[in-house]
Design an enzyme around this catalytic site. Sequence first.
Site, PDB file in Angstrom:
ATOM      1  N   GLY A 105      11.300 -10.443   5.270  1.00 20.50           N
ATOM      2  CA  GLY A 105      12.671 -10.201   5.696  1.00 20.50           C
ATOM      3  C   GLY A 105      13.723 -10.952   4.908  1.00 20.50           C
ATOM      4  N   TYR A 129      -6.844  -8.609   7.631  1.00 14.17           N
ATOM      5  CA  TYR A 129      -7.960  -8.015   6.873  1.00 14.17           C
ATOM      6  C   TYR A 129      -9.132  -9.009   6.782  1.00 14.17           C
ATOM      7  CZ  TYR A 129      -4.548  -4.437   6.202  1.00 14.17           C
ATOM      8  OH  TYR A 129      -3.623  -3.452   6.462  1.00 14.17           O
ATOM      9  N   THR A 137       0.851  -1.182   0.000  1.00 16.03           N
ATOM     10  CA  THR A 137       0.000   0.000   0.000  1.00 16.03           C
ATOM     11  C   THR A 137       0.890   1.236   0.000  1.00 16.03           C
ATOM     12  OG1 THR A 137      -1.756  -1.144   1.147  1.00 16.03           O
ATOM     13  CG2 THR A 137      -1.669   1.251   1.446  1.00 16.03           C
ATOM     14  N   GLY A 139       9.553  -6.818  -0.075  1.00 14.11           N
ATOM     15  CA  GLY A 139       8.720  -5.646   0.142  1.00 14.11           C
ATOM     16  C   GLY A 139       9.545  -4.386   0.201  1.00 14.11           C
ATOM     17  N   ASN A 176      -2.494 -10.645   7.163  1.00 13.26           N
ATOM     18  CA  ASN A 176      -2.333  -9.352   7.840  1.00 13.26           C
ATOM     19  C   ASN A 176      -3.587  -8.764   8.480  1.00 13.26           C
ATOM     20  OD1 ASN A 176       0.187  -9.755   6.845  1.00 13.26           O
ATOM     21  ND2 ASN A 176       0.206  -8.030   5.419  1.00 13.26           N
ATOM     22  N   ASN A 179      -2.509  -5.975  12.952  1.00 11.74           N
ATOM     23  CA  ASN A 179      -3.908  -5.522  12.907  1.00 11.74           C
ATOM     24  C   ASN A 179      -4.782  -6.220  13.944  1.00 11.74           C
ATOM     25  OD1 ASN A 179      -4.089  -3.384  11.065  1.00 11.74           O
ATOM     26  ND2 ASN A 179      -4.083  -4.771   9.305  1.00 11.74           N
ATOM     27  N   HIS A 191      -6.156 -11.182  -0.687  1.00 12.91           N
ATOM     28  CA  HIS A 191      -5.406 -10.855   0.526  1.00 12.91           C
ATOM     29  C   HIS A 191      -6.024 -11.582   1.717  1.00 12.91           C
ATOM     30  CE1 HIS A 191      -2.835  -8.980   3.267  1.00 12.91           C
ATOM     31  NE2 HIS A 191      -2.967  -7.718   2.957  1.00 12.91           N
ATOM     32  N   GLN A 199      -3.490  -7.287  -6.179  1.00 14.57           N
ATOM     33  CA  GLN A 199      -3.918  -7.802  -4.874  1.00 14.57           C
ATOM     34  C   GLN A 199      -5.275  -7.198  -4.508  1.00 14.57           C
ATOM     35  OE1 GLN A 199      -2.396  -6.674  -0.867  1.00 14.57           O
ATOM     36  NE2 GLN A 199      -1.973  -8.852  -0.620  1.00 14.57           N
TER      37      GLN A 199
HETATM   38  C1  FMN Z   1       4.771   0.362   2.973  1.00 15.34           C
HETATM   39  C2  FMN Z   1       4.246  -1.036   3.076  1.00 15.34           C
HETATM   40  C3  FMN Z   1       2.960  -1.325   2.652  1.00 15.34           C
HETATM   41  C4  FMN Z   1       2.462  -2.636   2.692  1.00 15.34           C
HETATM   42  N1  FMN Z   1       1.216  -2.905   2.188  1.00 15.34           N
HETATM   43  C5  FMN Z   1       0.799  -4.197   2.044  1.00 15.34           C
HETATM   44  C6  FMN Z   1      -0.383  -4.503   1.313  1.00 15.34           C
HETATM   45  O1  FMN Z   1      -1.079  -3.638   0.751  1.00 15.34           O
HETATM   46  N2  FMN Z   1      -0.718  -5.814   1.199  1.00 15.34           N
HETATM   47  C7  FMN Z   1       0.030  -6.821   1.776  1.00 15.34           C
HETATM   48  O2  FMN Z   1      -0.314  -7.992   1.636  1.00 15.34           O
HETATM   49  N3  FMN Z   1       1.159  -6.541   2.443  1.00 15.34           N
HETATM   50  C8  FMN Z   1       1.576  -5.270   2.569  1.00 15.34           C
HETATM   51  N4  FMN Z   1       2.779  -4.998   3.165  1.00 15.34           N
HETATM   52  C9  FMN Z   1       3.628  -6.112   3.651  1.00 15.34           C
HETATM   53  C10 FMN Z   1       4.652  -6.522   2.578  1.00 15.34           C
HETATM   54  O3  FMN Z   1       4.010  -7.086   1.459  1.00 15.34           O
HETATM   55  C11 FMN Z   1       5.658  -7.544   3.139  1.00 15.34           C
HETATM   56  O4  FMN Z   1       4.935  -8.662   3.597  1.00 15.34           O
HETATM   57  C12 FMN Z   1       6.502  -6.985   4.270  1.00 15.34           C
HETATM   58  O5  FMN Z   1       7.054  -5.726   3.911  1.00 15.34           O
HETATM   59  C13 FMN Z   1       7.638  -7.961   4.636  1.00 15.34           C
HETATM   60  O6  FMN Z   1       8.478  -8.168   3.508  1.00 15.34           O
HETATM   61  P1  FMN Z   1       9.931  -7.479   3.441  1.00 15.34           P
HETATM   62  O7  FMN Z   1      10.648  -7.912   4.706  1.00 15.34           O
HETATM   63  O8  FMN Z   1      10.580  -7.958   2.197  1.00 15.34           O
HETATM   64  O9  FMN Z   1       9.709  -5.979   3.457  1.00 15.34           O
HETATM   65  C14 FMN Z   1       3.282  -3.694   3.184  1.00 15.34           C
HETATM   66  C15 FMN Z   1       4.582  -3.388   3.615  1.00 15.34           C
HETATM   67  C16 FMN Z   1       5.074  -2.092   3.554  1.00 15.34           C
HETATM   68  C17 FMN Z   1       6.505  -1.815   3.981  1.00 15.34           C
END
Ligand code: FMN
Length: 362
Positions: free
Chosen positions: A298, A183, A29, A319, A181, A238, A178, A101
């Site tokens: 991560g 929702y 997002t 992410g 998280n 959440n 989705h 998504q």
């Molecule tokens: C700014 C931001 C927005 C996110 N928005 C969503 C989202 O819209 N849908 C979702 O499933 N996960 C969302 N996430 C979670 C990421 O998809 C991901 O699971 C999370 O950042 C962990 O991965 P990473 O360690 O590679 O960053 C968001 C993460 C960040 C940092």
Amino acid sequence: MLNSAPNLFASLNADNLKLKNRIVMAPMTRSRAIGNVPNDLMAQYYVQRASAGLIITEGTAPSPNALGYPRIPGIFDYEQLEGWKKVTEAVHEKGGKIIMQLMHVGRIGNYENMPEGTTLVAPSAINADAEMFTDAKGLLKTNTPKELDLSSLHATIEEFVIASKNAISAGFDGVELHGANGYLLEQFLNPHTNTRTDEYGGSIENRCRFVIEVTQAVAEAIGSKRVGIRFSPYGIFNSMPKYDEVYTTYEYLAKEMNKLNILYLHVVDAAARQSQEGIGLISAMRGYFTGLLILNGGYTGERATAAIESREADMVSFGSLFIANPDLPYRLEHDKHFTQPDEATFYTPGEKGYTDYPLYKE
Ligand SMILES: Cc1cc2nc3c(=O)[nH]c(=O)nc-3n(C[C@H](O)[C@H](O)[C@H](O)COP(=O)(O)O)c2cc1C
């Protein structure tokens, strides 16, 4: 060479999807969709990241009731569909693939962020007691959702179906539901947020019923190999309290998703790996589900390479690294340094911290 180990940077033929590598941009997002309509700035952002094997878009609302956050896009009206077409065309022109998504926030929302006449809905009328940013009034509490009665529950499934068809019309290669998280979909799975006494609450089978029915309906509407689903077992994001049957719930879901023959499971695996009870769950899910598995949470280049080479996963999604490194696949492959993302601009409108991160330069 026969049976050589798969490689993070090698292409992948996934049913009707040809991916140029196994690096996925995770859904994020970014709150740049003014008026909930995708725009040129968003097209620019996604096209900058089209070297990913697969892009999964930010969470997108399948219906007006699903819009709990400020400036998140939707896919339920003509203007939004036309806006998304610019995104998919631009990404495809660069040889990328892009899946939308579909995020229904359920109880995670505030009426300040929602159009007139909408209702925050959930399996049960239990407030998340979380903070929610609003453009008009800053931080507010989430509102208490209305419990979905059976007819609105079925109408909500239909909203997912229409949104999925819209996504395909807008040129997407598929949709990701989705289910993670905290929702709406996950709110049905967890007995603390789902206290229903009808066939959608109680036993594991009943709590999973809504998720399975949404997936089945969407798969029938657009083709099962155009559907993926995201889960976050053991996640507490959440306001999702832990419960006893997490392991068996996700084993059951993996088996049911396999029956529906969908394209992929996308599992945010960090919480399961960190929890004593979750040990073995990710590989158990992999065993039950014969489609593709995307892992997330991560990952570094090194961990992702190990996960792909050991066949623990078919793809890995990144992410936050993708926010600040639009050319992430290049940097991973050539072992270049990463730019750090600026958290202050994760959800702010405009191009700052969005489309202004540079490509790698020697
Ligand atoms: C700014 C931001 C927005 C996110 N928005 C969503 C989202 O819209 N849908 C979702 O499933 N996960 C969302 N996430 C979670 C990421 O998809 C991901 O699971 C999370 O950042 C962990 O991965 P990473 O360690 O590679 O960053 C968001 C993460 C960040 C940092």
